[in-house]
Every structure is written in structure tokens, then in C-alpha cells.
Design a protein around this motif. Sequence first.
Motif, PDB file in Angstrom:
ATOM      1  N   ALA A  49      25.582  14.616 107.640  1.00 21.07           N
ATOM      2  CA  ALA A  49      24.225  14.231 107.207  1.00 21.07           C
ATOM      3  C   ALA A  49      24.264  13.008 106.298  1.00 21.07           C
ATOM      4  O   ALA A  49      23.331  12.210 106.287  1.00 21.07           O
ATOM      5  N   SER A  50      25.357  12.838 105.545  1.00 20.85           N
ATOM      6  CA  SER A  50      25.391  11.692 104.633  1.00 20.85           C
ATOM      7  C   SER A  50      25.481  10.390 105.418  1.00 20.85           C
ATOM      8  O   SER A  50      25.070   9.341 104.943  1.00 20.85           O
ATOM      9  N   ARG A  51      26.004  10.454 106.619  1.00 21.34           N
ATOM     10  CA  ARG A  51      26.102   9.223 107.417  1.00 21.34           C
ATOM     11  C   ARG A  51      24.925   9.041 108.356  1.00 21.34           C
ATOM     12  O   ARG A  51      24.626   7.940 108.806  1.00 21.34           O
ATOM     13  N   CYS A  52      24.259  10.119 108.700  1.00 19.38           N
ATOM     14  CA  CYS A  52      23.144  10.057 109.661  1.00 19.38           C
ATOM     15  C   CYS A  52      21.944   9.391 109.015  1.00 19.38           C
ATOM     16  O   CYS A  52      21.562   9.730 107.904  1.00 19.38           O
ATOM     17  N   VAL A  53      21.350   8.424 109.720  1.00 18.18           N
ATOM     18  CA  VAL A  53      20.175   7.749 109.175  1.00 18.18           C
ATOM     19  C   VAL A  53      18.875   8.333 109.745  1.00 18.18           C
ATOM     20  O   VAL A  53      17.794   7.813 109.491  1.00 18.18           O
ATOM     21  N   GLY A  54      19.000   9.375 110.535  1.00 21.43           N
ATOM     22  CA  GLY A  54      17.810  10.085 111.007  1.00 21.43           C
ATOM     23  C   GLY A  54      16.965   9.295 111.988  1.00 21.43           C
ATOM     24  O   GLY A  54      15.749   9.459 112.035  1.00 21.43           O
ATOM     25  N   CYS A  55      17.617   8.483 112.812  1.00 21.65           N
ATOM     26  CA  CYS A  55      16.842   7.622 113.709  1.00 21.65           C
ATOM     27  C   CYS A  55      16.414   8.349 114.974  1.00 21.65           C
ATOM     28  O   CYS A  55      15.539   7.878 115.700  1.00 21.65           O
TER      29      CYS A  55
ATOM     30  N   SER B 261      18.066   8.707 117.717  1.00 23.66           N
ATOM     31  CA  SER B 261      18.627   8.161 118.962  1.00 23.66           C
ATOM     32  C   SER B 261      19.427   9.201 119.740  1.00 23.66           C
ATOM     33  O   SER B 261      19.388   9.235 120.962  1.00 23.66           O
TER      34      SER B 261
ATOM     35  N   LEU C  98      14.092  14.080 113.670  1.00 28.47           N
ATOM     36  CA  LEU C  98      13.160  13.311 112.840  1.00 28.47           C
ATOM     37  C   LEU C  98      12.609  14.203 111.740  1.00 28.47           C
ATOM     38  O   LEU C  98      12.318  15.382 111.959  1.00 28.47           O
ATOM     39  N   SER C  99      12.427  13.609 110.573  1.00 30.43           N
ATOM     40  CA  SER C  99      12.074  14.415 109.403  1.00 30.43           C
ATOM     41  C   SER C  99      10.718  15.093 109.551  1.00 30.43           C
ATOM     42  O   SER C  99      10.449  16.101 108.934  1.00 30.43           O
TER      43      SER C  99
ATOM     44  N   ALA D  29      25.276   5.042 113.703  1.00 28.17           N
ATOM     45  CA  ALA D  29      26.248   5.433 112.675  1.00 28.17           C
ATOM     46  C   ALA D  29      27.558   5.894 113.301  1.00 28.17           C
ATOM     47  O   ALA D  29      28.467   6.315 112.587  1.00 28.17           O
TER      48      ALA D  29
END
Lengths: 344, 434, 283, 244
Positions: free
Chosen positions: A223-229, A231, A266-267, A318
Amino acid sequence: MECYSLLRTDVPDLIDHLGAYGEIVAPHSKGDVSYSFEVVQDSNKVVLDYDRTLLPLKKMFLPPQEKLMDFSLKSLSYTPIKLHIKPRVFFAIHSYEMQSILRLDHSMLSGQAESNYLRRRKKSRFIGISFKPDEFHFSESVGIPIEEMEGFDLYLNEVDGDYQLYVLTKNGHSLIEGFEKIKTAEPEIAEDRKFNKKIRFHYNRLPQVFQYAYHSEIWAEVASRCVGCGSCTLTCPTCFCFDVKDEVTVTAESGMRQRSWDSCMLSTFAEIAGGENFREKTINRTRHRLYRKFKYITDEEGLPWCVGCGRCTAFCPAEISLPDILNDLINEDEKAQHHHQVMA
Amino acid sequence: MSRDLNIKVHHLTRVEGHGNIVVNMKNGVLEKAHLSIVEPPRFFEAMLKGRSFHEAAIITSRICGICSLGHQMTSLVTTEDALGLEISEQTRLLRKLLVHGATFQSNVLHAYFLAAPDFLNVGSVFPLIATHKDVVLRALRMKRLANDIGDIVSGRAVHPITPVPGGFTSIPEKGELLEIKRRLLEEALPDGLETVETMKALAGAIPQFERETEYISLKHGDEYALYEGDIFSSDTGLVSVRNYLDVTNEFVVKHSTSKHTRYNRSSYFVGALARWNNNQAQLSEEAHAAAEAMGLKPDCHNPFMNTIAQVVEIVHCILDSVRIIDKLIANGLKNEKPNQTPTRYGRGVGSNEVPRGILFHDYTYDNKGNIVAANCIIPTGQNLANIDDDMMKLVPEIVDKSKAEITSNLEMLVRAYDPCISCSVHMLNVEFIE
Amino acid sequence: MKRIQDVSEEEIKDLYYPTMCKVTKARQITSMEKWYELEMPASQDLGHGPGQFVEVSAFGIGEAPISISSSPSQKGSFELCIRQVGTLTNVLKNYGEGDSIGIRGPFGTGYPMESLLGKDILIIAGGIGLVPLRSLIHYVLDKREEFGRLIILYGAKNPSELLFKEELSDWEARDDVELHLTVDQADDTWTGNTGVITTLIPELDLNLNMTIAAITGPPIMYKFVIMSLKSKQLQDDHIYVSLERRMKCGVGKCGHCQINGVYCCQDGPVFNYSDIKPLREAL
Amino acid sequence: MKPKVAFFDFTSCEGCQLNKLNLENDLLDILKHVDIVEFREAMDDRADLYDVAFIEGSISTPACVERIHDIRRRAKILVAIGSCAVNGGVNAMKNLHPIDEVRETVYGDDKYLFATLPAMAISSVVKVDYVVRGCPMTQQDFLRLLISLVLGKQPPKYRTPVCVECKLRESECLYNRGMVCLGPITRGGCDAICPSFGQFCTGCRGLMDNPNLEGMSEIMTNHGISLEEAQKRMLLYNSNEVKL
Ligand SMILES: Cc1cc2nc3c(=O)[nH]c(=O)nc-3n(C[C@H](O)[C@H](O)[C@H](O)COP(=O)(O)OP(=O)(O)OC[C@H]3O[C@@H](n4cnc5c(N)ncnc54)[C@H](O)[C@@H]3O)c2cc1C
Ligand code: SF4
Ligand code: SF4
Ligand code: SF4
């Protein structure tokens, strides 16, 4: 099983021949290094050696954006959409892609059957093709070898640059009827195709690993590397979540209801009115995504809901690798087992 | 006649950006007549500092939404000059097509939406929808096509996307260009000629006023200069673009957030009328016919006629765009990648004719490709001194009219320059203080 | 695995087209909630069970899942009660008698009425949670002799937010209903209980084998209510909860309502607590 | 009665307003729903009260502050349009340098002639009811807001990143092309227009809620640009938002 030989240079002619059944959909080049499934306009533009398309074949049955109805705000009424479904041949499809469609079938048939998907799906024929795995494919580890032919009507196996054509179904047989550029041959298997990426455990051991992985530290690291895009899920061939929105024209008198692909990464995905969010943190969402692929449905159907296409890894900016996460979880699981044994 | 006159037009309308007109006359003696620029300064030169060459055009295009394409083109030319990036023939042609589209768009916007209400004595284009619907629809149609050129070739008309240093990130399809060509010939050309007729009918409302001044524009050996050329002064001839500072000579005036410029006289004129005066010989027959129909003669010294010169350019741009498209297609569209490997670092200067006149950018890059110094000189800034000089001559000539009429004449004068005040305040030649 | 061959063309039914229903009555019952009575076209019956919901549709705005608030035994019409919290719900506020509202459904699992027969029914409703439970309450009242006790615990933030006030006093007046109300914050008019809903539970005298609890309320409420019920020794499988999740399709496709492996819209919204207890995302 | 609509510009390039005049195909339809009572760029008229005031540009001088308060008092609904107004946009890049240095850079010794403040979002001075993002704002987005207001519904908030629309269009990801792109942390709604034309997303629509900036920097540095360069990219449109 009938088997024929076919020269690579004759493939465009085969494609043209298939046109008699209906529209042909096949991989094409897209941008600098990518591919996409498109309706064939010119059989010479079809790409036979491709790693994977950006969007999965799913897009042909469950389009990224799809109008569900037109409505009028004046009369408060709607007009249903008429689907114009042509018979279609899906050409040069990899085995994992075919398997993803079979899994989608299950998802779309469960509960209430998804009408638009099924109507599009009904009149299709599939022609498989072998491929050379790149650094991202790992379908063998989820039980799908390159030559898995389930679901195909015909299959093209590359041998020394040319092809062997396998006829797998009655439908397949009628597709090539009258095509003369093939010769009867003996089946051969190409030697040089190996998967570079592997999951360390057999896939049927994965639900077991997931049983205890819920509180693993690994989720936080990912999760620290995931930017939540999103894809990963938007390109995944077995994901099918969607959103529905109404769009109104500038006249403010009419509009359409439209669905478009959504993503559980997605958030906003699990948020409800009042701001309550059932998977607020990236870590909850990453975990949910993998549990959906290897635990929830797998427990019931005995198959992983991941087909090893490698898209989520290849298209993640990422460079978060799904098989790497799995192998990390497996390592952790083994360590825990070992620890247990020592303690006992 | 000795008259007291005190005019203050606060926030002049129907121009881009904020300006006020101030006139002060005591006992028949004109003390003050100027356009004061009150647009808040935005400090683009400071913002560019440290930015990479990939971003320079993205940032400078935001100097002005109205001339965003112009700024972008000049920025790219400047960066390419500084970094030694060669561009292909196809890139050059596509850029020229974009410049034509932008000039076409901007001139239509100005002639129909900003200037025409003056000739018809209404406050805006909106009342014209009721009284002259066909004219408004025609204007919208032309603007749409001009913008479509931008959308198709550069991704979007305002703040274009695809033009980058060394080329384009994406090339339009042949079919799209052919469709543009068809519309240019079938829709735009008849509309352009109708425009000439409309303007001819309105030309009577253009004030008779003349003040001979220095006209400065680009000049090119082979074509009506818009995308490239050398600087040309109607007083003293050619100057190399590299030496633009010899021409602009900026100075600060108290009444304006924007600096003024001067060359051989106290002021000079840039824009469509300057281009017409300097380069009209290179225009097509059709454009000359249009000029003649609207009463625009070679060597015209009436600044109000700038709008008419813009309409002539509309005709030119339509026809020349067709020629460019033909050439692009004859050469065969190639899916080229932009050439972004610098062959040197240092200073570069670039200039284009944008709709409102000649534009200069000047950047110095360090050897990482980041900007260390920047300077932009914008057409409206160059016209400000000339506008003030025009006012000083015009006010005494019309002093017998009512205050309202004088005011409206002055507003009309300023609008005739099609000033783009929003961008006219970011241009000063100052080195960064390190 | 289900296979495409298992369905024939003819079996495929459209999923996304609403049925237009006429609003026959509508009333704003609190400052936030509006109640509607609707009629299906051609006097059809909605055919729902208590606990089920419909997707309500307003063109140009979208859809939202809304519980059916009336009992299946009510023929010819059904009722909804909608809290105005966002885009769609606020636009629905403008809909009144004579207007048409699109409905899809009924969807989801309701309460397993067969197995509730003869049982004592304990209703625990927080805020708008009374809306779906009202369907169950009316059903029990309509077939009063087929059930045991009917105990209703209902809490709201303050007295003005209590829904269906007239019905509350009807129930209060009946001697076959045990109604206990509470509010978080009392005002001058309030003479009843004050405090969160869990404060009502300890005093209950329950027949543990006979009692079935049905809980609906805001997400935060479940944990505490279940804790109190557990401390009264009520068994897990005697507890039903109705959960709220984001939903788009209502038919187990869009993925939004997933709780771990289950779909709230299809496997729920009414769940037996023992089934979802192992699901970490449920409560 | 049709709502009275007005447009005002502050420190900006006026590209957003121009984009409105570029709504050629829809302009006449729009005028059926609203009365434009003030639009300095296109007309002379002025009015006292507005149902909706659209504001373009950042606040960057003391005079701007006064004027925006005045408009707020007279407007029922106030909408910030374009990134300059929504979060300061490119104007806010100047806030990264000490203000005196900036003034001196441009005006030299005459720097005190012209007052300037840090470039601020409209919402940091007065209450903003809705925003239309983008540089320039897109016509689609503007129309959606306008129609939402006409229908009395909440305009879309765009809370998913540009990558979503990029994927739905099946554009080739710029990372696969060896470029870097801000799509993952940038609010969508633009239909991923830049990536779809092969250009990187510059972040013009502002940051997502809770963006993973460390993750984003890591992605960019893994794709060959320095951390400093990566941070500058993120700051381009979001100098007022990105805290590094
Ligand atoms: C099974 C079920 C039954 C419900 N029954 C009722 C009822 O009887 N009465 C009542 O007032 N409310 C009920 N709700 C809640 C109601 O669905 C939401 O309040 C409503 O969707 C809010 O929509 P909005 O457009 O007004 O809000 P907004 O905040 O504008 O919604 C934004 C978006 O979020 C979605 N959304 C927000 N909350 C929810 C949600 N809980 N479920 C699904 N989508 C959501 C909306 O569809 C919309 O697209 C129920 C919810 C569920 C899941
Ligand atoms: S693609 Fe990668 S960064 Fe994007 S949401 Fe998926 S895992 Fe996260
Ligand atoms: S190109 Fe940019 S916006 Fe598109 S998917 Fe890649 S990172 Fe996201
Ligand atoms: S892609 Fe990025 S820079 Fe381009 S318009 Fe969208 S948000 Fe703005």
C-alpha cells in the motif's frame, strides 16, 4: 482432433475467409509498444505476436462505457437501447484470455444474469493462438498452460515461425470450410516457450495461504507504494465492477444512463452517503483485490479468479507485481508454519 | 475652444484583461491621455526559473489563453534555438497550420464579438443574436472550424497539448485533415467572403483618423510572415530576431503594470495592420480583393482599420491552410517522434506573429536543460505607447463631441488594437538575480 | 462454474429498465424524511418480502437502493421512506402525488418469514433503520396470531427525528406490542427514555429459545447492540442484521456492495449474524 | 425566471473564459437556460445581483481581495473555474520564491510600484460553492456543472484519478512509453485528454484526496528523473497543495 499446417504469410487470407461468419476482432498495434483488440479493417494490420493488449477482451462484451437507456426529462420516460449484435470471430486470442472469458461467464450468470453481456457473448467464436511468455505472464502457475484450448473453436500453434491449425469444435470446422491454404499435418509442440514468472505454490494451496494472510505486514508495504490509480483492476480481464451515471444534454430535456467500469482500488468505491467508507485505506483495498482473485470466489469454484495475464503488473506505474506479492505471502506462510513446528 | 475634460473608463470591456482609459484636459490643453494597465502582474519570468525545457511551453502558454498557441509556438522555437533541436518539414507545416487556425479564430472573435458591437452601437454580441442571428451563427461556425483545426492538430485549441520541443506528441490522421480541408473550402471560404461583405457594410462606422507611425512585423522571403521571418521596421528595414532588444527598448511607465517599448520613434505599431503595411504584396489575389472591397489600401495609417486588416487575414488563412494541408498530404503523413536530444545549451531567441502582433521569447538554459533566465515581450505591450500617442492626437480632433461620444471613440480605438492586456504584463527583460 | 451454454437467448431478461410507478400519496414526515405510497402499473403487486429493497430511479440523477417499508400483506400499493442526504434523495423530495418514479426490484434477501413463525420478534431500530423493519412489524401485526411477542426498541438522535410518530402511538396503545423508545438527546417535550439504544436492552426479559432479533441502524450501532444481546445470552443464529453498503446495480454485478466474499445486495441486505460473523468487513 | 449569471476574471490567462466563448455548438442552447448579465470579456453590461457568479483567476493583489468580497456579497452561488481560481494553478508557482525576489526579477528597481500578494485560490479568501477544474477548464465540465445547477442536482466532484479515464479510453500508458505522467495523483474529469494525445498529465485538475505523494515520487524517480525534477513536476499546478 484435426490438425493442419498454415503458412504465416497465409494468415491474412484466413482472416479474410473468416469474415464470412461475421465481424473479426483481433489484436492491433496501439501507440509505441502496446496492443489493443480492434475490429479488423485490413487483415494485414492484425498482429500475431503480441504480449498482451491494454484492455482485455472483456471490453467486447462489457464495454468500458455503455449506454443503458435514453430518457426524457420532459415526459419522465425512457427508451431501451437496441443492441445490434453481429456474429463475431475473436481471432488470435491467448489461452489466459479465453479462460478469463469463461470465468466472466460464471460471474455474469451468477444471481441475475447480466443481459447485455450475455447477448453479446452468445454469437461469438474464438480462435486461439500460442504466445511467448514475457517477464509478466504467469498463467501456468494458475493452471493455464499456453496450449490450453478450452473455449476455443480453432487454435493456432506457432511452430518454427509458421502455424499449425487445430480444429476443436464443430463451429470451428465450419469456420474453415472452403479455406484451401491449409494442409493436413501431425501435431507438434514447440519447445522454446517457458514462463519466466512463477508462483511458488500450486494454485490450490493459495486459499490456505490467504486464510492466514489477512493481517500480514505485506499489505502495508504494498500500500505504501500503490498510488491508487486503479490501473491494475481496470485492465484485469476477470474484474467487472462498474458504476452507473446519468448524463443530461445541454438542453436539459433529455439524457442517457450510462455505465462505466469502476475499480475497487479507488478510494471512492465503497463510500456511502454521509462519508462512511467501508474500505477507506489503500491497504484495505489492495487486500480486497487479492482476496477476490485468490480466496472468495476460489473457495466456491475451486479456481483462482486470476488468469496470469500479467496486466496488473505490466500496467501498474508503481511496478507492483502480483506474483511477487503472492510469493511474499507464501514465504511468510512458510515461515509461520516452520515457526509452528519448532514451537510444537 | 478651451474645454475641461475628465474621462475615466474603469475596467474597459470587450478586451482581454484589465485596462483603464484616463483622459485629462484643462482649458483645452491635453495633459494626459493614456491607457493604464491594471492587470495584476503574474511574474512569469520568475516562475520559469529552474523549469525544464519540457515545461517551458506548458507554462508560457498560460501567459495568455487567447494567444496560448502563439506563446506556445514562440516558446518552442526559442527552446529549439537554445538547445539546437532541429525540426522536420512536417512539424513546420503542422505548426503553420496551427498558427493559421489560431489567427483565423482570434480574428473572427475580435471582428465579430468584440469590434462589431461597436459598429452597430450595441454593448455586446448577445443582442445581435436576436437582430442578426445569421451573422452570429456564421461567426460561431467560423470560430468552431478554426478551433477544430486546433483541436485536431494540437489536442485542444486553448492551451494546446501536442506541440512540444522538437515536434509533436501525436500526429493527426489524414482523414481528419481532409475533412478540415473540405470544411475550409465548403464552409469557411463562403463564410469568409460573407464576412467581407458584412464588414464592407459596417465600414462606414469606422472613424476617419490617421496617424502615420512606425510599423513593425516579421518579414519572410517566400510567404506572408506569420510563423517565421526576420524583424522588419517600416522605417529602417530588417533586423535579425536575435537582436530584438535593439527594437523593443522597454521602459517602465507609472500608469501601467506593463512596460512600454519604442524603436525609431516614440512608439510603434504591431498587429494585423503592421503586417498588412509591411507584407501585403505576399497576400493572395483573393485577400487583395477582400481588402479592396472593404477599402483597405496599401499603406494605411488609420489604426481603426486594424480590424479590417484582420478580416483580410481571415481570407488568407482559410486559403493558405488548404494549401498547407495539400502539402502535408502530398508529402505523406509520418508518425514522427519529437526530436528532444539537445545538441547545445545556452541562450535562444524566438519570434512569431501572433494575432495581435510580433511576439518575442528569450530563454537561457543551463546544461541540465533548466531555464536560468527568461524574457517575453508581448505585442500588446509594444502597442501601448502607440495607443497613447494615438489618443494624444485623437482627443483634440474630436474635442467638440460630447463626452460620451469621445469616450466611446476612445474605447473603440483601444479595442481596434485588439489588446490582450492579460498577457501584456509579464514582459520585462530582466536577468534573474542569482 | 456456470457456463454460457446453460442459458438460452430467451431466458435472458433485461436488468436495468425501471418500472414506472405512480406516487399515490406523499408526505414529508420529518425535516429530513419523506414518505411515499406508490402503485405499480396495471395494479400489479411488487411481490416483496419484509427486508427487501428496490432501486429507485430519477432520470437525470441516478438510482439508489431504498428499503420497502410496507408489509407484503398490503395489496395494490407499497411504501417507501427516504431520508434526504444527497443528490438523488434531495431531488426525490420534489416528487409528490401524481408523479412517476422508476423502480427496479424487489432485490435482496428478506427475513426468512417461514422460520420466524411462532417466534418472539425483537425489533431493534436506530434512526432510519426503522424503515425496513417497519415492513416486518406490519407483517407481524397483520398476522398477529402467527407470532409470539413483538418487542420494538427504537432510538433516534432526538425526538423530532422519530419516524412514523402516529404509528408509534398506535403501537404504544396496543397491548400485544411492547414498544420502548429512546433518544440520544431529549428536549422539553420528551418524557421518555434518554440514552443510546443499548441502554434499553439490559431490562428486557427475553425467552432466549423463542426470540429472534432483527437489527437495523447506522454502521456504528451493530457492534454495541450485538454485544448487549450476547451478554443476555442470545444465540448468534437468533440475530438478523440488515446492512447498508454502496450499491449501483442491486443484482450482484457492480461489485460495490461486496463484504469480503458476499454481495450485500444478493446475499443480504438481511443476514443471519452467524453467517457474517466470520466476515471481517461486515460489522 | 432564468438565473442571472455573471463571469469575472482575476489573475489568469482568461483561457477558461475563452473556452466558454468556444462553446459554439452549445452557446445558443445555454442562453435558453440562463441570462448572462455580466461578462466583461464579451459585453459592456453590468449588474448588481447574480444567481451564479463564475470566477476565473487567482487572488494576487490587495485590490483583488476587495473585489472578490464584493462579488461574494452579491452572488447567491459562487463557482471557481479553472485551476488558477480553484487552487492557484500556475500562478502559485511564484509562491515558491520569496515575494520580493519575484518582484525584483520582473520589475527591477521599480518593484514597489505594483502591489502583489502570494497567488491564492478563491476559496482561501471567500466561500466557494462549486469548482470547475482544469487548465483550461473543459467545456464538458462547465456544461455539466451548469446543467446540474439547472436541474438542482449536485455537480460531479471527480474523485477518481486521470488514469481511470485514460484506461477507459485504452490509451497507451506514458510510463510504458518511457515518459513520466502525473495521472495517478491527479483528479480526473478531463477524459485524460493529454495522455490520449501522447503528452504527460501536468496535474492541472489538482490533486486527488489523500494522494500518495511519496509513492508518486518513487514512481517518477524509478522512471529516470531526479527527485528534484519529480517534485517540480508535482508542483507545476499544485504549489499551494503539495507540501514536500
Ligand atoms: C439496502 C439498502 C436499503 C436502503 N434503504 C433506505 C431507505 O429505506 N431509506 C433511505 O432514506 N435510505 C436508504 N438507504 C440509503 C440510500 O440508498 C442512500 O442514502 C442513497 O443512496 C443516497 O443517495 P443520494 O444520491 O441522495 O446521496 P449522495 O451522497 O449524493 O450519493 C452519492 C452517490 O453515492 C451513492 N450512495 C450513497 N450512499 C449509498 C448507499 N448507502 N447505498 C448505495 N449507494 C449509495 C449514490 O448512489 C450516489 O451515486 C438504503 C441503502 C441500502 C444499501
Ligand atoms: S495499478 Fe498499481 S498503483 Fe495503480 S492501483 Fe493498482 S496496484 Fe495501485
Ligand atoms: S498515461 Fe498517465 S494518466 Fe494514463 S494511465 Fe498512464 S499514468 Fe495514468
Ligand atoms: S491530463 Fe492532466 S494536465 Fe491534461 S487536462 Fe487532464 S488533468 Fe490537466
